[in-house]
Design an enzyme around this catalytic site. Structure first.
Site, PDB file in Angstrom:
ATOM      1  N   ASP A   7       0.839  -1.204   0.000  1.00  0.00           N
ATOM      2  CA  ASP A   7       0.000   0.000   0.000  1.00  0.00           C
ATOM      3  C   ASP A   7       0.875   1.256   0.000  1.00  0.00           C
ATOM      4  O   ASP A   7       0.376   2.370  -0.132  1.00  0.00           O
ATOM      5  CB  ASP A   7      -1.018  -0.006   1.147  1.00  0.00           C
ATOM      6  CG  ASP A   7      -0.376  -0.107   2.515  1.00  0.00           C
ATOM      7  OD1 ASP A   7       0.868  -0.202   2.608  1.00  0.00           O
ATOM      8  OD2 ASP A   7      -1.132  -0.086   3.518  1.00  0.00           O
ATOM      9  N   SER A   8       2.198   1.046   0.095  1.00  0.00           N
ATOM     10  CA  SER A   8       3.124   2.169  -0.094  1.00  0.00           C
ATOM     11  C   SER A   8       2.979   2.741  -1.504  1.00  0.00           C
ATOM     12  O   SER A   8       3.494   3.818  -1.794  1.00  0.00           O
ATOM     13  CB  SER A   8       4.570   1.724   0.154  1.00  0.00           C
ATOM     14  OG  SER A   8       4.878   0.576  -0.609  1.00  0.00           O
TER      15      SER A   8
ATOM     16  N   ASP B  75      -1.122  -6.019  -0.438  1.00  0.00           N
ATOM     17  CA  ASP B  75      -1.516  -5.452   0.848  1.00  0.00           C
ATOM     18  C   ASP B  75      -3.035  -5.316   0.970  1.00  0.00           C
ATOM     19  O   ASP B  75      -3.713  -4.954   0.002  1.00  0.00           O
ATOM     20  CB  ASP B  75      -0.918  -4.038   0.996  1.00  0.00           C
ATOM     21  CG  ASP B  75       0.166  -3.990   2.052  1.00  0.00           C
ATOM     22  OD1 ASP B  75       0.077  -4.746   3.032  1.00  0.00           O
ATOM     23  OD2 ASP B  75       1.107  -3.192   1.868  1.00  0.00           O
TER      24      ASP B  75
ATOM     25  N   LYS C 147      -1.039  -9.434   2.570  1.00  0.00           N
ATOM     26  CA  LYS C 147      -0.332  -8.964   3.763  1.00  0.00           C
ATOM     27  C   LYS C 147      -1.294  -8.117   4.588  1.00  0.00           C
ATOM     28  O   LYS C 147      -2.003  -7.269   4.032  1.00  0.00           O
ATOM     29  CB  LYS C 147       0.917  -8.158   3.395  1.00  0.00           C
ATOM     30  CG  LYS C 147       1.649  -7.617   4.623  1.00  0.00           C
ATOM     31  CD  LYS C 147       3.034  -7.112   4.284  1.00  0.00           C
ATOM     32  CE  LYS C 147       3.061  -5.741   3.656  1.00  0.00           C
ATOM     33  NZ  LYS C 147       2.467  -4.656   4.481  1.00  0.00           N
TER      34      LYS C 147
ATOM     35  N   GLU D 217       8.640  -4.699  10.984  1.00  0.00           N
ATOM     36  CA  GLU D 217       9.080  -3.379  10.502  1.00  0.00           C
ATOM     37  C   GLU D 217       9.517  -2.471  11.644  1.00  0.00           C
ATOM     38  O   GLU D 217       8.836  -2.371  12.678  1.00  0.00           O
ATOM     39  CB  GLU D 217       7.937  -2.705   9.717  1.00  0.00           C
ATOM     40  CG  GLU D 217       8.356  -1.326   9.195  1.00  0.00           C
ATOM     41  CD  GLU D 217       7.423  -0.705   8.177  1.00  0.00           C
ATOM     42  OE1 GLU D 217       6.353  -1.273   7.919  1.00  0.00           O
ATOM     43  OE2 GLU D 217       7.798   0.371   7.652  1.00  0.00           O
TER      44      GLU D 217
HETATM   45  O1  KIV Z   1       3.545  -1.270   1.735  1.00  0.00           O
HETATM   46  C1  KIV Z   1       4.754  -1.489   1.859  1.00  0.00           C
HETATM   47  O2  KIV Z   1       5.560  -1.166   0.978  1.00  0.00           O
HETATM   48  C2  KIV Z   1       5.231  -2.124   3.069  1.00  0.00           C
HETATM   49  C3  KIV Z   1       6.694  -2.012   3.388  1.00  0.00           C
HETATM   50  C4  KIV Z   1       6.930  -2.212   4.835  1.00  0.00           C
HETATM   51  C5  KIV Z   1       7.532  -2.923   2.573  1.00  0.00           C
HETATM   52  O3  KIV Z   1       4.473  -2.710   3.773  1.00  0.00           O
END
Ligand code: KIV
Length: 254
Positions: free
Chosen positions: A43-44, A82, A112, A181
């Site tokens: 989700d980044s 995500d 995730k 993290e």
């Molecule tokens: O969304 C993301 O990029 C993450 C990072 C911690 C890799 O969850």
């Protein structure tokens, strides 16, 4: 060789699992050409490529759109997507439907989910339904407004114990891996030793079963990158040089 949750489990204890984010076909092809083990459609995508300040505004439709673009490249890497802000805390049937959409329509091979021990029952229900879950503990970007910023976790005894307990709860709930993290390295190392599933670190020291990084951070493409991310190439500078050369060719009628 196609990576699966099984190949990741087999890599436990070797500190060699390489994970990276990708959000579209271009970056997924780059990651796969470099033979990484896992591509995370994180989700980044929100703050790294969509121009938001955080991951919070990222929606299910955005995640579906970007996951499908990555999956169309049919990478050898495992594709994880995500679950965006709020979704895992709503109705379980909505969460399951979204996981089904990600896996059936978009090509995700795992999801995730951010959350502490309170998320373990949800993870247990998802894994019982056949959804491979990568549990994300420590710093959770989706809690940025609650936290008032980003910080390192596990500095107090209580927080250390809570995060360790969450790791064990997620393992017991059937998560196939953990993402740990921004936590003190001793905690990440203890989690890695304490669970039988791979623990993948970011900003959590070197003693994990593998590492994950945001691709744009290491390629010099992020305006703001975390201090722990090493920059391996300055693609922004190279792109500006190339685009400027094109500009000159156009203006000089070459
Ligand atoms: O969304 C993301 O990029 C993450 C990072 C911690 C890799 O969850």
């Amino acid at each position: 060789m196609k990576r699966t949750t099984k190949t990741l489990r087999q890599a436990k204890g070797k500190s060699q699992i390489v994970c990276i984010t990708a959000y579209d076909a271009v970056t997924a092809r780059l990651a796969d050409a470099a033979d990484v083990d896992v591509i995370l459609v994180g989700d980044s995508v929100g703050n790294v490529v969509l121009g938001f300040e955080s991951t919070v505004p990222v929606t299910m439709d955005m995640m579906a759109h970007h996951t499908a673009a990555v999956a169309r490249t049919r990478p050898n890497a495992l594709i994880a997507a995500d679950i965006p802000f709020g979704v895992a805390h709503g109705e379980f049937s909505d969460l399951l439907k979204f996981c089904m959409r990600l896996m059936q329509e978009c090509g995700a091979e795992a999801v995730k989910i951010e959350g502490g021990a309170e998320m373990a029952p949800t993870i247990a229900r998802l894994t019982a339904a056949g959804v491979p879950v990568w549990a994300h503990i420590g710093l959770q970007g989706q809690c940025v407004f609650q936290e008032g910023g980003y910080r390192k976790f596990g500095k107090t005894e209580q927080e250390y114990a809570e995060i360790l307990a969450a790791a064990k709860a997620h393992e017991a709930a059937g998560a196939f891996a953990l993402l740990v993290e921004m936590m003190v390295p001793e905690l990440a190392a203890e989690i890695t030793r304490s669970v039988s599933i791979p623990a993948i670190g970011i900003g959590a020291g070197k003693d994990c079963d593998g590492q994950i990084i945001v691709m744009h951070d290491i390629l010099g493409l992020s305006p703001k990158k975390p201090s722990f991310a090493k920059v391996y190439a300055d693609l922004s500078a190279q792109a500006v040089t190339a685009i400027s050369a094109y500009r000159d060719d156009v203006r000089e009628k070459r």
